[in-house]
Structure formats: C-alpha cells, structure tokens
Write a protein that holds these residues in place. Structure first.
Motif, short mmCIF file in Angstrom:
data_model
loop_
_atom_site.label_atom_id
_atom_site.label_comp_id
_atom_site.label_asym_id
_atom_site.label_seq_id
_atom_site.Cartn_x
_atom_site.Cartn_y
_atom_site.Cartn_z
N VAL A 21 -60.48 -44.50 55.15
CA VAL A 21 -59.70 -45.19 56.18
C VAL A 21 -58.83 -46.23 55.46
O VAL A 21 -59.33 -46.99 54.62
CB VAL A 21 -60.62 -45.88 57.21
N VAL A 22 -57.52 -46.23 55.76
CA VAL A 22 -56.60 -47.16 55.12
C VAL A 22 -55.93 -48.04 56.18
O VAL A 22 -55.77 -47.64 57.32
CB VAL A 22 -55.51 -46.44 54.28
N GLU A 23 -55.56 -49.24 55.76
CA GLU A 23 -54.84 -50.18 56.62
C GLU A 23 -53.35 -50.13 56.29
O GLU A 23 -52.96 -49.67 55.21
CB GLU A 23 -55.36 -51.60 56.38
N LYS A 24 -52.54 -50.63 57.19
CA LYS A 24 -51.10 -50.73 56.93
C LYS A 24 -50.89 -51.61 55.70
O LYS A 24 -51.50 -52.67 55.59
CB LYS A 24 -50.40 -51.33 58.15
N LEU A 40 -46.58 -47.13 46.24
CA LEU A 40 -46.22 -46.54 47.53
C LEU A 40 -47.30 -46.92 48.53
O LEU A 40 -48.47 -46.57 48.36
CB LEU A 40 -46.08 -45.03 47.40
N LYS A 41 -46.90 -47.66 49.57
CA LYS A 41 -47.86 -48.23 50.52
C LYS A 41 -47.86 -47.48 51.84
O LYS A 41 -46.88 -46.86 52.22
CB LYS A 41 -47.53 -49.71 50.75
N SER A 42 -48.97 -47.60 52.54
CA SER A 42 -49.11 -46.96 53.84
C SER A 42 -48.29 -47.71 54.89
O SER A 42 -48.43 -48.92 55.04
CB SER A 42 -50.59 -46.95 54.24
N PRO A 43 -47.43 -47.00 55.65
CA PRO A 43 -46.65 -47.66 56.69
C PRO A 43 -47.46 -47.99 57.94
O PRO A 43 -47.03 -48.75 58.80
CB PRO A 43 -45.54 -46.66 57.01
N GLN A 61 -38.42 -35.36 44.14
CA GLN A 61 -38.05 -36.18 45.29
C GLN A 61 -38.38 -35.44 46.59
O GLN A 61 -38.17 -34.25 46.69
CB GLN A 61 -36.56 -36.49 45.22
N GLN A 62 -38.95 -36.16 47.54
CA GLN A 62 -39.34 -35.67 48.87
C GLN A 62 -40.56 -34.72 48.85
O GLN A 62 -40.89 -34.12 49.86
CB GLN A 62 -38.16 -35.01 49.59
N GLN A 63 -41.22 -34.59 47.70
CA GLN A 63 -42.45 -33.79 47.64
C GLN A 63 -43.57 -34.53 48.36
O GLN A 63 -43.76 -35.73 48.17
CB GLN A 63 -42.84 -33.53 46.19
N THR A 64 -44.32 -33.81 49.21
CA THR A 64 -45.44 -34.42 49.92
C THR A 64 -46.59 -34.67 48.94
O THR A 64 -47.02 -33.75 48.24
CB THR A 64 -45.90 -33.52 51.08
N MET A 65 -47.08 -35.91 48.90
CA MET A 65 -48.15 -36.26 47.98
C MET A 65 -49.51 -36.34 48.68
O MET A 65 -50.52 -35.98 48.11
CB MET A 65 -47.84 -37.55 47.27
N LEU A 66 -49.50 -36.88 49.91
CA LEU A 66 -50.74 -36.92 50.68
C LEU A 66 -50.43 -37.08 52.15
O LEU A 66 -49.30 -37.39 52.52
CB LEU A 66 -51.70 -38.02 50.18
N SER A 67 -51.45 -36.86 52.97
CA SER A 67 -51.28 -36.95 54.43
C SER A 67 -52.27 -37.96 54.99
O SER A 67 -53.41 -38.02 54.54
CB SER A 67 -51.53 -35.59 55.08
N VAL A 68 -51.81 -38.73 55.97
CA VAL A 68 -52.66 -39.70 56.67
C VAL A 68 -52.55 -39.40 58.16
O VAL A 68 -51.44 -39.25 58.68
CB VAL A 68 -52.24 -41.14 56.35
N VAL A 69 -53.69 -39.33 58.83
CA VAL A 69 -53.68 -39.10 60.28
C VAL A 69 -54.28 -40.28 61.00
O VAL A 69 -55.01 -41.07 60.41
CB VAL A 69 -54.45 -37.82 60.67
#
Length: 69
Positions: A21-24, A40-43, A61-69
């Motif tokens: 679990v990540v915070e903004k 690179l920080k979580s928005p 550039q624009q390559q997806t590195m990870l996903s957050v839901v």
C-alpha cells in the motif's frame, strides 16, 4: 493508474513490492537518465498491483513500469 517512464533511461531502484500500500507522494521508482537520477512518485494513494521492471532494466519513454490500483 499506470506509472509510465517520462523519458528513456535505466531503472536504478524499485522502492515498492507487489501488494504494498502506497501513499500519495511515495517514491515508487528511481530512474537514471542523462546521468541524473529522477524519483518517480505516486500521484495518489493505492496498492501496487503489478511491477513490470527491476533494477538494471532499460526503459523507453512512455513504457509502463508498474501499476497501482
């Protein structure tokens, strides 16, 4: 959301793991480009669902590195 690389470079570190679990504002990935390290920080807050890169990987550039839901 999908964290995409803002520029071509090399992944220096992935600071999170799947299921975490990540915070903004949490630093997710450190990317090196043109001899500069960029954090690179979580928005927004969420849970890391899938990590597609690891330290040492080259990304485009624009390559997806990870996903957050």
């Amino acid at each position: 959301f999908h964290l995409r690389s803002p520029m071509p470079g090399m992944v220096v570190a992935v600071n999170v793991s799947e299921g975490q679990v990540v915070e903004k504002g949490c630093v997710l990935v450190v990317l090196e480009s043109m001899k500069m390290q960029n954090e690179l920080k979580s928005p927004r807050a969420g849970t890391v669902s899938r990590i597609r890169v690891q330290a040492g990987d080259r990304v485009e550039q624009q390559q997806t590195m990870l996903s957050v839901v």
